[in-house]
Design an enzyme around this catalytic site. Structure first.
Site, PDB file in Angstrom:
ATOM      1  N   GLY A  26       0.843  -1.189   0.000  1.00 44.57           N
ATOM      2  CA  GLY A  26       0.000   0.000   0.000  1.00 44.57           C
ATOM      3  C   GLY A  26       0.877   1.237   0.000  1.00 44.57           C
ATOM      4  O   GLY A  26       0.538   2.263   0.587  1.00 44.57           O
ATOM      5  N   ILE A  31      -0.957   6.939   3.681  1.00 35.96           N
ATOM      6  CA  ILE A  31      -0.010   6.541   4.715  1.00 35.96           C
ATOM      7  C   ILE A  31       1.249   5.968   4.079  1.00 35.96           C
ATOM      8  O   ILE A  31       2.369   6.239   4.511  1.00 35.96           O
ATOM      9  CB  ILE A  31      -0.633   5.488   5.658  1.00 35.96           C
ATOM     10  CG1 ILE A  31      -1.827   6.062   6.409  1.00 35.96           C
ATOM     11  CG2 ILE A  31       0.412   4.962   6.657  1.00 35.96           C
ATOM     12  CD1 ILE A  31      -2.619   5.028   7.197  1.00 35.96           C
ATOM     13  N   GLY A  32       1.066   5.192   3.018  1.00 31.85           N
ATOM     14  CA  GLY A  32       2.182   4.471   2.420  1.00 31.85           C
ATOM     15  C   GLY A  32       3.306   5.357   1.923  1.00 31.85           C
ATOM     16  O   GLY A  32       4.484   5.017   2.085  1.00 31.85           O
ATOM     17  N   ARG A 106     -14.315   3.438  12.191  1.00 33.05           N
ATOM     18  CA  ARG A 106     -13.377   2.456  11.643  1.00 33.05           C
ATOM     19  C   ARG A 106     -14.130   1.210  11.164  1.00 33.05           C
ATOM     20  O   ARG A 106     -13.741   0.560  10.198  1.00 33.05           O
ATOM     21  CB  ARG A 106     -12.330   2.090  12.693  1.00 33.05           C
ATOM     22  CG  ARG A 106     -11.295   3.188  12.930  1.00 33.05           C
ATOM     23  CD  ARG A 106     -10.252   2.753  13.961  1.00 33.05           C
ATOM     24  NE  ARG A 106      -9.159   3.712  14.044  1.00 33.05           N
ATOM     25  CZ  ARG A 106      -9.137   4.759  14.843  1.00 33.05           C
ATOM     26  NH1 ARG A 106     -10.167   5.000  15.619  1.00 33.05           N
ATOM     27  NH2 ARG A 106      -8.095   5.567  14.874  1.00 33.05           N
ATOM     28  N   ALA A 137      -3.685  -1.181   8.516  1.00 34.08           N
ATOM     29  CA  ALA A 137      -5.012  -1.038   7.911  1.00 34.08           C
ATOM     30  C   ALA A 137      -6.112  -1.198   8.952  1.00 34.08           C
ATOM     31  O   ALA A 137      -6.133  -2.167   9.707  1.00 34.08           O
ATOM     32  CB  ALA A 137      -5.184  -2.084   6.808  1.00 34.08           C
ATOM     33  N   ASP A 169      -1.641   5.859  19.058  1.00 31.62           N
ATOM     34  CA  ASP A 169      -2.349   6.192  20.296  1.00 31.62           C
ATOM     35  C   ASP A 169      -1.364   6.639  21.377  1.00 31.62           C
ATOM     36  O   ASP A 169      -1.639   7.562  22.145  1.00 31.62           O
ATOM     37  CB  ASP A 169      -3.159   4.986  20.786  1.00 31.62           C
ATOM     38  CG  ASP A 169      -4.160   4.511  19.749  1.00 31.62           C
ATOM     39  OD1 ASP A 169      -4.745   5.372  19.061  1.00 31.62           O
ATOM     40  OD2 ASP A 169      -4.345   3.293  19.620  1.00 31.62           O
ATOM     41  N   ARG A 172      -0.026  10.139  20.290  1.00 33.19           N
ATOM     42  CA  ARG A 172      -1.029  11.168  20.567  1.00 33.19           C
ATOM     43  C   ARG A 172      -1.105  11.483  22.058  1.00 33.19           C
ATOM     44  O   ARG A 172      -1.099  12.650  22.464  1.00 33.19           O
ATOM     45  CB  ARG A 172      -2.405  10.710  20.083  1.00 33.19           C
ATOM     46  CG  ARG A 172      -2.639  10.865  18.601  1.00 33.19           C
ATOM     47  CD  ARG A 172      -4.023  10.372  18.219  1.00 33.19           C
ATOM     48  NE  ARG A 172      -4.319  10.658  16.818  1.00 33.19           N
ATOM     49  CZ  ARG A 172      -4.981   9.856  16.015  1.00 33.19           C
ATOM     50  NH1 ARG A 172      -5.449   8.696  16.467  1.00 33.19           N
ATOM     51  NH2 ARG A 172      -5.207  10.189  14.765  1.00 33.19           N
ATOM     52  N   HIS A 196      -7.511  -0.361  19.170  1.00 38.83           N
ATOM     53  CA  HIS A 196      -7.148   0.812  18.365  1.00 38.83           C
ATOM     54  C   HIS A 196      -8.395   1.432  17.743  1.00 38.83           C
ATOM     55  O   HIS A 196      -8.444   1.736  16.565  1.00 38.83           O
ATOM     56  CB  HIS A 196      -6.147   0.397  17.284  1.00 38.83           C
ATOM     57  CG  HIS A 196      -5.619   1.538  16.466  1.00 38.83           C
ATOM     58  ND1 HIS A 196      -5.009   2.638  17.032  1.00 38.83           N
ATOM     59  CD2 HIS A 196      -5.616   1.757  15.115  1.00 38.83           C
ATOM     60  CE1 HIS A 196      -4.646   3.480  16.075  1.00 38.83           C
ATOM     61  NE2 HIS A 196      -5.013   2.974  14.898  1.00 38.83           N
TER      62      HIS A 196
END
Length: 336
Positions: A26, A31-32, A106, A137, A169, A172, A196
């Site tokens: 990906g 993100i990739g 999600r 993912a 997480d 953050r 998550h």
């Protein structure tokens, strides 16, 4: 995470025994691409393999010009291309999937991303069953069990080699605390356990330098739903891609450091865990000591206060459903 000075070519000094192939599945996505960039800057990554259903060779050509020694190869979106990208990989990161949009949870992404992860897990089971698999993912609470079921069906499941990346997480929580306390976020190391997604994310502030924050409902909610903050701020144009890429790169870095012999590497991560198996919950994120074989030791939760016990209790109900959903998906949709 690796220090800035270490991204320079002159800092690269990998010995033959520390050659590491890392694969991104990906690699051309939101993100990739930043994840691939960060991995190119990591001197522990000597062979970077990029795969996607479109665009991977272009991303590879772009970042291959960066002046670090690692070789970068972009693979064509064919079964043979995927197999070649995975062959010999020490670490495989899977950010592939569709992003969230405003109003989506999600779980709304489940059917599409579940199918993508299932098929990529099959390729991993066939081409690199010994690799450390890092699942990014979403929904991670379900996609990690999907990978486990695929590996079990092929007789190559190693629970020490499968990880759900919950590092964002932790990142953050540490950043949000530093904003409240006016501290350096690098000095904050907040343990986050559970899963998550939403209420399955449980920050353990009682174990930090600021135990009084364990009753700060606003802060806890921000850690649990920080992804929504990003989706809203991007006004439908994306989700947490850049920060997630950094978190994925940090987790890969930790695994590589541990595999190369460094001791005492601990990261909270979503793994096959004994902590709540007696309640039918096979996966749980907690502090995990990493080693050459992946999971070295799953550390206990430790002492938590009454407020956090309630958060864990709320987490377990949702988490069990999420895990069961992943297992049921593979049973009903085994694919080809």
């Amino acid at each position: 995470m690796f220090m800035a000075s270490r991204i320079q070519t002159r800092a690269f000094s990998a010995s033959a025994r520390n050659l590491s192939k890392v694969t991104v599945l990906g690699a051309a996505g939101g993100i990739g691409q930043p994840l691939s960039l960060l991995l190119k800057l990591n001197p522990k990554v000597t062979d970077l393999a990029l795969y996607d259903i479109r665009g991977a060779p272009g991303v590879a050509a772009d970042i291959s010009h960066i002046n670090t020694k690692s070789k970068v190869t972009g693979y064509e979106p064919t079964p043979s291309g995927l197999a070649s990208a995975l062959k010999g990989a020490e670490v495989v990161l899977i950010p592939a999937g569709v992003p969230r949009k405003p109003g989506m949870t999600r779980d709304d992404l489940f059917n599409t991303n579940a199918s993508i992860v299932r098929d990529l897990a099959k390729a991993c089971a066939e081409s690199c069953p010994e690799a450390n698999i890092l699942v990014i993912a979403n929904p991670v609470n379900s996609t990690v069990p999907i990978c486990a079921e695929i590996f079990k069906a092929r007789g190559v499941y190693n629970p020490k080699r499968l990880f759900g990346v919950t590092t964002l997480d932790v990142v953050r929580a540490s950043r949000f605390v530093s904003e409240i306390k006016d501290t350096d976020p690098a000095d904050e190391n907040i343990t986050v356990v559970g899963g998550h997604s939403g209420v399955t994310i449980v920050p353990l502030f009682s174990q930090s330098k600021h135990p009084e924050l364990s009753t700060n409902a606003e802060l806890i909610n921000r850690v649990q739903f920080g992804g929504d903050e990003v989706v809203k701020a991007k006004d439908g144009a994306g989700s947490a891609t850049l920060s997630m890429a950094m978190a994925g790169a940090r987790m890969a870095e930790s695994l590589l450091r541990a595999s190369h012999g460094e001791k005492g590497i601990v990261e909270p991560t979503f793994v096959d865990s004994p902590l709540y198996k007696d309640q039918g919950i096979d996966f749980f994120s907690s502090r995990v000591e990493l080693g050459p074989n992946g999971v070295e030791k799953i550390l206990p939760l430790g002492e938590i206060n009454d407020a956090e016990k309630k958060l864990v209790e709320a987490c377990l109900g949702d988490l069990k459903k999420n895990i069961e959903k992943g297992v049921a998906f593979v049973a009903a949709n085994p694919g080809k």
